[in-house]
Design a protein around this motif. Structure first.
Motif, mmCIF file in Angstrom:
data_model
loop_
_atom_site.group_PDB
_atom_site.id
_atom_site.type_symbol
_atom_site.label_atom_id
_atom_site.label_comp_id
_atom_site.label_asym_id
_atom_site.label_seq_id
_atom_site.Cartn_x
_atom_site.Cartn_y
_atom_site.Cartn_z
ATOM 1 N N LEU A 91 9.619 4.167 9.650
ATOM 2 C CA LEU A 91 8.672 3.315 8.731
ATOM 3 C C LEU A 91 9.339 2.884 7.766
ATOM 4 O O LEU A 91 9.802 3.985 6.791
ATOM 5 N N LEU A 92 9.579 1.638 7.338
ATOM 6 C CA LEU A 92 10.031 1.272 5.900
ATOM 7 C C LEU A 92 8.811 -0.059 5.461
ATOM 8 O O LEU A 92 8.762 -1.003 5.961
ATOM 9 N N LYS A 93 7.934 0.547 4.301
ATOM 10 C CA LYS A 93 7.256 -0.453 3.793
ATOM 11 C C LYS A 93 7.681 -0.826 2.345
ATOM 12 O O LYS A 93 7.995 -0.074 1.624
ATOM 13 N N VAL A 94 7.456 -2.208 2.091
ATOM 14 C CA VAL A 94 8.150 -2.775 1.073
ATOM 15 C C VAL A 94 7.140 -3.583 0.520
ATOM 16 O O VAL A 94 6.597 -4.740 0.984
ATOM 17 N N ASP A 95 6.713 -3.301 -0.861
ATOM 18 C CA ASP A 95 5.945 -4.116 -1.551
ATOM 19 C C ASP A 95 6.463 -4.024 -3.071
ATOM 20 O O ASP A 95 6.116 -3.284 -3.856
ATOM 21 N N VAL A 96 7.348 -5.105 -3.498
ATOM 22 C CA VAL A 96 8.006 -4.965 -4.506
ATOM 23 C C VAL A 96 7.933 -6.339 -5.612
ATOM 24 O O VAL A 96 8.804 -6.608 -6.191
ATOM 25 N N GLU A 97 6.793 -7.004 -5.272
ATOM 26 C CA GLU A 97 6.637 -8.306 -5.988
ATOM 27 C C GLU A 97 7.943 -9.103 -6.510
ATOM 28 O O GLU A 97 8.115 -9.175 -7.601
ATOM 29 N N GLY A 98 8.601 -9.534 -5.252
ATOM 30 C CA GLY A 98 9.864 -10.495 -5.609
ATOM 31 C C GLY A 98 10.979 -9.840 -5.535
ATOM 32 O O GLY A 98 12.072 -10.671 -5.772
ATOM 33 N N PHE A 99 11.235 -8.578 -5.285
ATOM 34 C CA PHE A 99 12.522 -7.962 -5.464
ATOM 35 C C PHE A 99 12.954 -7.499 -3.865
ATOM 36 O O PHE A 99 13.825 -6.753 -3.912
ATOM 37 N N GLU A 100 12.350 -8.185 -2.830
ATOM 38 C CA GLU A 100 12.679 -7.760 -1.598
ATOM 39 C C GLU A 100 14.079 -8.108 -1.111
ATOM 40 O O GLU A 100 14.434 -7.250 -0.529
ATOM 41 N N ALA A 105 19.137 -5.487 0.829
ATOM 42 C CA ALA A 105 20.534 -5.580 0.449
ATOM 43 C C ALA A 105 20.984 -4.069 0.447
ATOM 44 O O ALA A 105 22.018 -3.900 1.006
ATOM 45 N N GLY A 106 20.030 -3.076 0.006
ATOM 46 C CA GLY A 106 20.489 -1.958 -0.307
ATOM 47 C C GLY A 106 20.270 -0.894 0.846
ATOM 48 O O GLY A 106 20.163 0.208 0.821
ATOM 49 N N ALA A 107 19.530 -1.625 1.897
ATOM 50 C CA ALA A 107 19.155 -0.719 2.975
ATOM 51 C C ALA A 107 19.666 -1.247 4.521
ATOM 52 O O ALA A 107 19.100 -0.950 5.284
ATOM 53 N N GLY A 108 20.715 -2.129 4.183
ATOM 54 C CA GLY A 108 21.111 -2.746 5.459
ATOM 55 C C GLY A 108 21.808 -1.581 6.432
ATOM 56 O O GLY A 108 21.128 -1.624 7.694
ATOM 57 N N GLU A 109 22.415 -0.602 6.013
ATOM 58 C CA GLU A 109 22.857 0.492 6.851
ATOM 59 C C GLU A 109 21.482 1.381 7.387
ATOM 60 O O GLU A 109 21.860 1.669 8.659
ATOM 61 N N LEU A 110 20.839 1.755 6.766
ATOM 62 C CA LEU A 110 19.624 2.498 7.142
ATOM 63 C C LEU A 110 18.942 1.699 8.212
ATOM 64 O O LEU A 110 18.454 2.386 9.232
ATOM 65 N N VAL A 118 9.448 -2.306 9.902
ATOM 66 C CA VAL A 118 9.424 -2.814 8.563
ATOM 67 C C VAL A 118 8.163 -3.781 8.261
ATOM 68 O O VAL A 118 7.787 -4.530 9.036
ATOM 69 N N ILE A 119 7.337 -3.175 7.306
ATOM 70 C CA ILE A 119 6.192 -3.952 6.844
ATOM 71 C C ILE A 119 6.411 -4.203 5.600
ATOM 72 O O ILE A 119 6.878 -3.357 4.588
ATOM 73 N N ALA A 120 6.482 -5.450 5.131
ATOM 74 C CA ALA A 120 6.807 -6.032 4.096
ATOM 75 C C ALA A 120 5.838 -6.990 3.366
ATOM 76 O O ALA A 120 5.344 -8.084 4.065
ATOM 77 N N GLU A 121 5.301 -7.055 2.141
ATOM 78 C CA GLU A 121 4.631 -8.173 1.649
ATOM 79 C C GLU A 121 5.762 -9.077 0.912
ATOM 80 O O GLU A 121 6.186 -8.853 -0.088
ATOM 81 N N ILE A 122 5.924 -10.324 1.387
ATOM 82 C CA ILE A 122 6.638 -10.919 0.690
ATOM 83 C C ILE A 122 5.898 -12.452 0.201
ATOM 84 O O ILE A 122 5.263 -13.320 1.330
ATOM 85 N N GLU A 123 5.710 -12.947 -0.983
ATOM 86 C CA GLU A 123 5.168 -14.064 -1.229
ATOM 87 C C GLU A 123 5.821 -14.836 -2.032
ATOM 88 O O GLU A 123 6.632 -14.453 -2.861
ATOM 89 N N SER A 124 5.972 -16.178 -1.665
ATOM 90 C CA SER A 124 6.891 -17.269 -2.439
ATOM 91 C C SER A 124 6.514 -17.367 -3.909
ATOM 92 O O SER A 124 7.364 -17.799 -4.747
ATOM 93 N N ARG A 125 5.300 -16.951 -4.172
ATOM 94 C CA ARG A 125 4.880 -17.102 -5.442
ATOM 95 C C ARG A 125 5.768 -15.871 -6.601
ATOM 96 O O ARG A 125 5.869 -16.293 -7.686
ATOM 97 N N HIS A 126 6.025 -14.820 -5.830
ATOM 98 C CA HIS A 126 6.690 -13.922 -6.469
ATOM 99 C C HIS A 126 8.398 -13.883 -6.336
ATOM 100 O O HIS A 126 9.174 -13.627 -6.827
ATOM 101 N N ASN A 127 8.683 -14.568 -5.099
ATOM 102 C CA ASN A 127 9.986 -14.560 -4.594
ATOM 103 C C ASN A 127 10.230 -15.803 -4.056
ATOM 104 O O ASN A 127 10.295 -16.023 -2.872
#
Length: 131
Positions: A91-100, A105-110, A118-127
């Protein structure tokens, strides 16, 4: 593993996980190791939830934003160094306020090796650059 560069959130997480089998890493995750500025738009709880490393996140222009230098690691390098190359990542959970973009990019091999959920919160207002 749990990565958290923020002091207040890191202290809370450390208390919550105690001596369990979750390891808290006091660093941000990005596309390359080093250090970056973390922007926090105020000092209250809501502001700490909006802290970001993304210079493209409009929140960094908020009056009263504080800046703190934080260490940055990549998941491709840091995860195997901490848990070994034989361990699985499910499991990879990502909640980084626009730095997704930088995190992925640093997790491609993993991701390619383990194919985690992969669970990610991605909002256009932040990213605004998310595609």
């Amino acid at each position: 593993l749990c990565y958290e560069p923020g002091q207040v959130h890191g202290d809370y997480l450390q208390g919550a996980i105690g001596q369990g089998n979750i390891m808290l890493v006091r660093a941000a995750v990005g596309s390359e190791p080093g250090e970056l500025d973390m922007y926090t738009p105020g000092g209250d709880t809501d502001a700490r939830h909006m802290a970001t490393l993304s210079r493209d996140n409009p929140v960094i222009a908020t009056p009263g934003t504080s800046v703190r230098r934080v260490p940055v690691v990549t998941l491709d390098a840091d995860v195997p160094a901490r848990i070994g190359t034989d361990a699985r990542v499910d499991l990879l959970k990502v909640d980084v306020e626009g730095f997704e973009n930088a995190v992925f990019a640093g997790a491609g091999e993993l991701i390619a090796r383990h194919l985690p959920l992969v669970i990610a919160e991605i909002e256009s207002r932040h990213n605004p650059a998310w595609r």
